[in-house]
Design a protein around this motif. Structure first.
Motif, PDB file in Angstrom:
ATOM      1  N   ASP A  23       0.789  -1.233   0.000  1.00  0.00           N
ATOM      2  CA  ASP A  23       0.000   0.000   0.000  1.00  0.00           C
ATOM      3  C   ASP A  23       0.824   1.287   0.000  1.00  0.00           C
ATOM      4  O   ASP A  23       0.255   2.364  -0.107  1.00  0.00           O
ATOM      5  CB  ASP A  23      -0.936   0.034   1.216  1.00  0.00           C
ATOM      6  N   ALA A  24       2.120   1.220   0.093  1.00  0.00           N
ATOM      7  CA  ALA A  24       2.927   2.441   0.191  1.00  0.00           C
ATOM      8  C   ALA A  24       2.820   3.300  -1.065  1.00  0.00           C
ATOM      9  O   ALA A  24       2.968   4.515  -1.000  1.00  0.00           O
ATOM     10  CB  ALA A  24       4.386   2.101   0.470  1.00  0.00           C
ATOM     11  N   ASP A  25       2.548   2.680  -2.205  1.00  0.00           N
ATOM     12  CA  ASP A  25       2.440   3.452  -3.444  1.00  0.00           C
ATOM     13  C   ASP A  25       1.332   4.488  -3.376  1.00  0.00           C
ATOM     14  O   ASP A  25       1.377   5.508  -4.051  1.00  0.00           O
ATOM     15  CB  ASP A  25       2.183   2.515  -4.628  1.00  0.00           C
ATOM     16  N   ALA A  26       0.308   4.242  -2.570  1.00  0.00           N
ATOM     17  CA  ALA A  26      -0.832   5.144  -2.474  1.00  0.00           C
ATOM     18  C   ALA A  26      -0.563   6.329  -1.556  1.00  0.00           C
ATOM     19  O   ALA A  26      -1.375   7.235  -1.493  1.00  0.00           O
ATOM     20  CB  ALA A  26      -2.055   4.369  -1.971  1.00  0.00           C
ATOM     21  N   ALA A  39       0.031  -1.822   6.159  1.00  0.00           N
ATOM     22  CA  ALA A  39       0.159  -0.597   5.364  1.00  0.00           C
ATOM     23  C   ALA A  39       1.079   0.402   6.063  1.00  0.00           C
ATOM     24  O   ALA A  39       1.866   1.100   5.403  1.00  0.00           O
ATOM     25  CB  ALA A  39      -1.216   0.030   5.125  1.00  0.00           C
ATOM     26  N   PHE A  40       1.002   0.474   7.389  1.00  0.00           N
ATOM     27  CA  PHE A  40       1.895   1.368   8.127  1.00  0.00           C
ATOM     28  C   PHE A  40       3.342   0.912   7.979  1.00  0.00           C
ATOM     29  O   PHE A  40       4.240   1.737   7.754  1.00  0.00           O
ATOM     30  CB  PHE A  40       1.492   1.433   9.599  1.00  0.00           C
ATOM     31  N   VAL A  84      -8.059   8.542   8.893  1.00  0.00           N
ATOM     32  CA  VAL A  84      -7.035   8.333   7.867  1.00  0.00           C
ATOM     33  C   VAL A  84      -6.103   7.210   8.320  1.00  0.00           C
ATOM     34  O   VAL A  84      -6.072   6.860   9.501  1.00  0.00           O
ATOM     35  CB  VAL A  84      -6.215   9.624   7.613  1.00  0.00           C
ATOM     36  N   PRO A  85      -5.314   6.648   7.409  1.00  0.00           N
ATOM     37  CA  PRO A  85      -4.352   5.605   7.799  1.00  0.00           C
ATOM     38  C   PRO A  85      -3.340   6.112   8.837  1.00  0.00           C
ATOM     39  O   PRO A  85      -3.110   7.316   8.964  1.00  0.00           O
ATOM     40  CB  PRO A  85      -3.652   5.255   6.479  1.00  0.00           C
ATOM     41  N   ILE A  86      -2.737   5.161   9.534  1.00  0.00           N
ATOM     42  CA  ILE A  86      -1.781   5.485  10.601  1.00  0.00           C
ATOM     43  C   ILE A  86      -0.690   6.431  10.115  1.00  0.00           C
ATOM     44  O   ILE A  86      -0.381   7.421  10.776  1.00  0.00           O
ATOM     45  CB  ILE A  86      -1.136   4.204  11.180  1.00  0.00           C
ATOM     46  N   ALA A  87      -0.084   6.141   8.962  1.00  0.00           N
ATOM     47  CA  ALA A  87       1.022   6.960   8.460  1.00  0.00           C
ATOM     48  C   ALA A  87       0.579   8.411   8.246  1.00  0.00           C
ATOM     49  O   ALA A  87       1.295   9.344   8.634  1.00  0.00           O
ATOM     50  CB  ALA A  87       1.570   6.370   7.160  1.00  0.00           C
ATOM     51  N   GLU A  88      -0.580   8.602   7.648  1.00  0.00           N
ATOM     52  CA  GLU A  88      -1.079   9.962   7.413  1.00  0.00           C
ATOM     53  C   GLU A  88      -1.384  10.671   8.726  1.00  0.00           C
ATOM     54  O   GLU A  88      -1.058  11.852   8.889  1.00  0.00           O
ATOM     55  CB  GLU A  88      -2.336   9.926   6.544  1.00  0.00           C
ATOM     56  N   PHE A  89      -2.005   9.968   9.646  1.00  0.00           N
ATOM     57  CA  PHE A  89      -2.331  10.553  10.949  1.00  0.00           C
ATOM     58  C   PHE A  89      -1.066  11.031  11.657  1.00  0.00           C
ATOM     59  O   PHE A  89      -0.994  12.161  12.133  1.00  0.00           O
ATOM     60  CB  PHE A  89      -3.079   9.526  11.810  1.00  0.00           C
ATOM     61  N   ASP A  97       8.744   1.635   5.536  1.00  0.00           N
ATOM     62  CA  ASP A  97       9.735   1.094   4.611  1.00  0.00           C
ATOM     63  C   ASP A  97       9.963   2.066   3.447  1.00  0.00           C
ATOM     64  O   ASP A  97      11.100   2.385   3.103  1.00  0.00           O
ATOM     65  CB  ASP A  97       9.263  -0.276   4.112  1.00  0.00           C
ATOM     66  N   ALA A  98       8.868   2.556   2.853  1.00  0.00           N
ATOM     67  CA  ALA A  98       8.969   3.488   1.729  1.00  0.00           C
ATOM     68  C   ALA A  98       9.602   4.813   2.144  1.00  0.00           C
ATOM     69  O   ALA A  98      10.247   5.471   1.334  1.00  0.00           O
ATOM     70  CB  ALA A  98       7.591   3.728   1.126  1.00  0.00           C
ATOM     71  N   ALA A  99       9.411   5.193   3.408  1.00  0.00           N
ATOM     72  CA  ALA A  99       9.986   6.438   3.923  1.00  0.00           C
ATOM     73  C   ALA A  99      11.471   6.279   4.266  1.00  0.00           C
ATOM     74  O   ALA A  99      12.138   7.259   4.599  1.00  0.00           O
ATOM     75  CB  ALA A  99       9.218   6.904   5.156  1.00  0.00           C
TER      76      ALA A  99
END
Length: 126
Positions: A11-14, A47-48, A109-114, A53-55
């Motif tokens: 899900d990191a692409d999103a 997804a988090f 919102v997802p954890i990363a966005e929050f 990982d993407a970050a």
């Protein structure tokens, strides 16, 4: 023991580049409480993990704390110290150990966005 639900999915692409940049900036430490038995954790943590990982957040800055259900509530390392009552809970600390942001169970919102929003607001108010 580690959390299997903290294995990255695709899900990191999103995710917005700004979210990833915020998570990857600084020397943040991510402490994650969850349980592989927990539906919310199974739904949100992969997804988090993909976002971290993407970050480019190195593994040594991510700690996972498996939680079990006990007769008096949640049990596991750090549960009492950090006041963990619901999972998943993610605490973001600075290099000095100061808590900068906290996600508890669910948000709009997802954890990363929050967490990225909370960290950006904290920086703006500093």
């Amino acid at each position: 023991m580690t959390l299997e639900t903290l294995a990255p999915d695709d899900d990191a692409d999103a995710l917005d580049d700004e979210v990833l940049a915020t998570l990857g900036d600084g020397d943040y430490r991510f402490k994650v409480w969850g349980g592989d038995w927990c539906g919310d954790c199974r739904r949100q943590l992969p997804a988090f993990a993909a976002a971290l990982d993407a970050a480019g957040v190195p593994g040594e800055r991510i700690e996972d704390f498996p939680v079990t259900k006990g007769p008096d509530g949640k049990e596991g390392e750090g549960v009492d110290e950090y006041g963990i009552e619901r999972i998943p809970t993610v605490v973001v600390e600075g290099a000095d150990g100061e808590e900068l942001a906290r996600f508890v169970e669910e948000a709009d919102v997802p954890i990363a966005e929050f967490l990225a929003r909370e960290l950006a607001e904290g920086e703006a108010n500093a």
